[in-house]
Design a protein around this motif. Structure first.
Motif, short mmCIF file in Angstrom:
data_model
loop_
_atom_site.label_atom_id
_atom_site.label_comp_id
_atom_site.label_asym_id
_atom_site.label_seq_id
_atom_site.Cartn_x
_atom_site.Cartn_y
_atom_site.Cartn_z
N MET A 1 0.84 -1.21 0.00
CA MET A 1 0.00 0.00 0.00
C MET A 1 0.87 1.26 0.00
O MET A 1 0.63 2.18 -0.76
N ASN A 2 1.91 1.23 0.88
CA ASN A 2 2.78 2.39 0.97
C ASN A 2 3.49 2.67 -0.35
O ASN A 2 3.63 3.82 -0.74
N GLU A 3 3.89 1.58 -1.02
CA GLU A 3 4.58 1.74 -2.31
C GLU A 3 3.64 2.36 -3.34
O GLU A 3 4.04 3.22 -4.13
N GLN A 4 2.37 1.91 -3.30
CA GLN A 4 1.38 2.46 -4.22
C GLN A 4 1.15 3.94 -3.93
O GLN A 4 1.08 4.77 -4.84
N ASN A 5 1.04 4.28 -2.62
CA ASN A 5 0.87 5.68 -2.23
C ASN A 5 2.03 6.54 -2.72
O ASN A 5 1.83 7.63 -3.24
N GLN A 6 3.23 6.01 -2.52
CA GLN A 6 4.43 6.74 -2.94
C GLN A 6 4.40 6.97 -4.45
O GLN A 6 4.69 8.07 -4.93
N PRO B 1 4.55 11.74 1.62
CA PRO B 1 5.63 11.19 2.45
C PRO B 1 5.85 12.08 3.67
O PRO B 1 5.69 13.31 3.58
N ASP B 2 6.20 11.46 4.78
CA ASP B 2 6.37 12.25 6.00
C ASP B 2 7.44 13.34 5.84
O ASP B 2 7.28 14.45 6.34
N ALA B 3 8.50 13.02 5.08
CA ALA B 3 9.57 14.02 4.92
C ALA B 3 9.07 15.25 4.15
O ALA B 3 9.47 16.38 4.43
N TYR B 4 8.16 15.02 3.19
CA TYR B 4 7.56 16.13 2.43
C TYR B 4 6.74 17.01 3.39
O TYR B 4 6.85 18.23 3.41
#
Ligand code: FAQ
Length: 311
Positions: free
Chosen positions: A1-6, A26-29
């Motif tokens: 899921m995270n990869e898809q979100n990214q 992304p949290d860093a963004y």
């Protein structure tokens, strides 16, 4: 899921589709934007102080009314920007407390004093002028609420810049004392204004990532160059000079070349050792403490309204 979100996030950035508060990011963004947008908000509210210094000494009622309106605009910009930062999940009180504790920055330019009436014209003309060059680029920032706030802010900053230029035009056509006062203000503000654009690209830790995320559309050096190219003809039109012996037009580049910025001074100001750092933060701390009764009263009122409604 995270990869898809990214992947979805990256596709949106690539296609220039703005990221909105409820979108995955992304949290860093998110953290990078909270940092930049909050610091930008802090700059707007701290930026009210050097101008407020001249409110009671403006030379005419008209100048005083214009200055008052400008300072109120800066407060409004601060409020839009704190709201934009809140859409990223931070609390306004938390980032404001970090400013008061000296843990978050605000623009270095506001740590210089406003010593004469000419400084007020020069702040409008050069400081707002530099802010616009930077902020027009941010109108296309990838984060929707920040970009939209910038559109309204730029319209107001553009009025500020014009009124500043009009004010300095009057001084430039005035008595020898007025001309000397203006030249002195330009001499003191020129280099600190160039520092507003941040360190050179090679020394800017956030630039590469912020540009890849399309938060920043142009680099610090590109924007600084644009400001110099725009402003030199304005200084010449006023019959004033720029305190830079290395400044010269380069026909082959199509740009002005200019001298080396005193980066030691820049980093000293960032460390809190500028002329007015202590005074600026102290003024804000005092205002926060003095406003305690207003906050308590407003909270009590809102609590009472809730009780009345639920009764
Ligand atoms: N002063 O890696 P970079 C105005 C910090 S609004 C203080 O290049 P970045 C309206 C930077 O935060 C003026 N700190 O960082 C007005 C970072 O520190 P950190 C404000 C500075 O973010 C007019 C570190 O150095 N405008 O004037 C400065 O990619 C008249 C490394 O730097 C904005 O805030 C500086 N000059 O690029 C109001 C515009 N430069 O966070 C009243 C939005 C750099 O790691 C009266 N901001 N630093 O601790 C930006 O565009 C960017 O944040 C930059 C810096 C370009 C300022």
């Amino acid at each position: 899921m995270n990869e898809q979100n990214q992947a979805n996030f990256e596709a949106k950035i690539e296609a220039d589709i703005q990221i909105e508060p409820k979108d995955w990011m992304p949290d860093a963004y998110r953290q990078n934007l909270i940092r930049q947008v909050s610091q930008h908000a802090h700059s707007e509210v701290i930026g009210m102080l050097p101008e407020a210094n001249w409110l009671t000494r403006a030379p005419t009622l008209k100048r005083k009314a214009i200055l008052l309106a400008k300072i109120q605009d800066e407060a409004g910009h601060g409020l839009y920007l704190y709201s934009a930062a809140e859409t990223l999940g931070c609390s306004r009180q938390d980032v404001y407390q970090k400013l008061l504790d000296g843990k978050m920055k605000y623009s270095s330019i506001f740590n210089y004093p406003s010593l004469s009436w000419a400084d007020i014209g020069v702040i409008g003309w050069l400081v707002d002028g530099a802010a616009i060059v930077n902020q027009v680029a941010l109108c296309r920032a990838s984060y929707g609420p920040y970009a939209r706030a910038m559109v309204k802010i730029c319209k107001e900053e553009s009025f500020h810049q014009r009124q500043g230029y009009e004010a300095v035009t009057v001084l430039a056509k005035g008595t020898p004392e007025q001309k000397a006062m203006l030249q002195d203000a330009i001499n003191r503000f020129w280099w600190p204004v160039l520092m507003m654009f941040g360190p050179n690209d090679s020394d800017s830790p956030h630039s590469a990532q912020s540009m890849a995320w399309k938060i920043k559309r142009f680099s610090n050096d590109e924007l600084r160059q644009k400001f110099v190219d725009n402003t030199v003809p304005q200084v010449e039109a006023l019959g004033m000079t720029i305190p830079d012996v290395d400044l010269q037009w380069d026909q082959s580049l199509g740009h002005y070349r200019f001298g080396e910025i005193d980066w030691k001074e820049f980093y000293q100001v960032l460390k809190g050792e500028g002329i007015c750092n202590y005074e600026r933060l102290n003024a804000k701390r005092k205002a926060w403490e003095d406003g305690e009764w207003v906050r308590t009263g407003a909270m009590a009122h809102s609590q009472k309204q809730k009780t009345v409604k639920s009764a």
